[in-house]
Design a protein around this motif. Sequence first.
Motif, mmCIF file in Angstrom:
data_model
loop_
_atom_site.group_PDB
_atom_site.id
_atom_site.type_symbol
_atom_site.label_atom_id
_atom_site.label_comp_id
_atom_site.label_asym_id
_atom_site.label_seq_id
_atom_site.Cartn_x
_atom_site.Cartn_y
_atom_site.Cartn_z
ATOM 1 N N HIS A 9 -15.199 0.717 -0.811
ATOM 2 C CA HIS A 9 -14.110 0.275 -1.677
ATOM 3 C C HIS A 9 -14.187 -1.236 -1.799
ATOM 4 C CE1 HIS A 9 -12.258 -0.200 2.350
ATOM 5 N NE2 HIS A 9 -11.536 -1.146 1.812
ATOM 6 N N PHE A 54 -5.537 3.039 -2.667
ATOM 7 C CA PHE A 54 -6.929 3.319 -3.010
ATOM 8 C C PHE A 54 -6.945 4.162 -4.285
ATOM 9 C CE2 PHE A 54 -9.128 2.112 0.992
ATOM 10 C CZ PHE A 54 -8.017 1.842 1.778
ATOM 11 N N VAL A 62 -14.135 3.595 -5.157
ATOM 12 C CA VAL A 62 -12.715 3.349 -4.889
ATOM 13 C C VAL A 62 -12.380 1.878 -5.126
ATOM 14 C CG1 VAL A 62 -10.937 3.319 -3.094
ATOM 15 C CG2 VAL A 62 -12.516 5.259 -3.261
#
Length: 176
Positions: A9, A54, A62
């Motif tokens: 992410h 997220f 993400v």
Amino acid sequence: MIQVEKIHHVAYRCKDAKITANWYQEHLNMGLVLAIAEDEVPSTKAPDPYMHIFLDAGNENVLAFFEIPNSPTMGRDENTPAWVQHIALRVADLAALIAAKADLESKGVDVLGPVNHGVFKSIYFFDPNGHRLELAANTGTTEQYQELHRVAAAMVEEWSVTKRAPRHAAWLHQQD
Ligand SMILES: [Fe+2]
């Protein structure tokens, strides 16, 4: 050797987690995957509530945000032009890019572009936090991407010395 698999992410700050999650859902169809919240910083235990959201950017990518209400108001890096720092998301093709522009504009978003980058085209707009977003559709051929990859290291090397744009990929801009 370390072998990174993909981006797990990337995280940015947001002004309001709920507004941000809703905006990404409504404008980019990016759903909320996870929310992680604490009332204290995990490492130091200092009291500082945060909400970490997220968002689903497709294919297990993400995009994450933190709301940290106890910190001073969010600003930006004033020494860096607004166009430099941005988050680029890929769409399937040029038709999807054109449709996305119309869709965003119908929802009141100011959209710049499409801008032709030679091997992809992009549109640009801002999220409610002031983060610049880009949607990009690849338009280049396999040969073009291979040629860009072939000269990439030499371009960086030349740039490191001259701080002027190398000409190895000048053909990219001659197509406009
Ligand atoms: Fe970009």
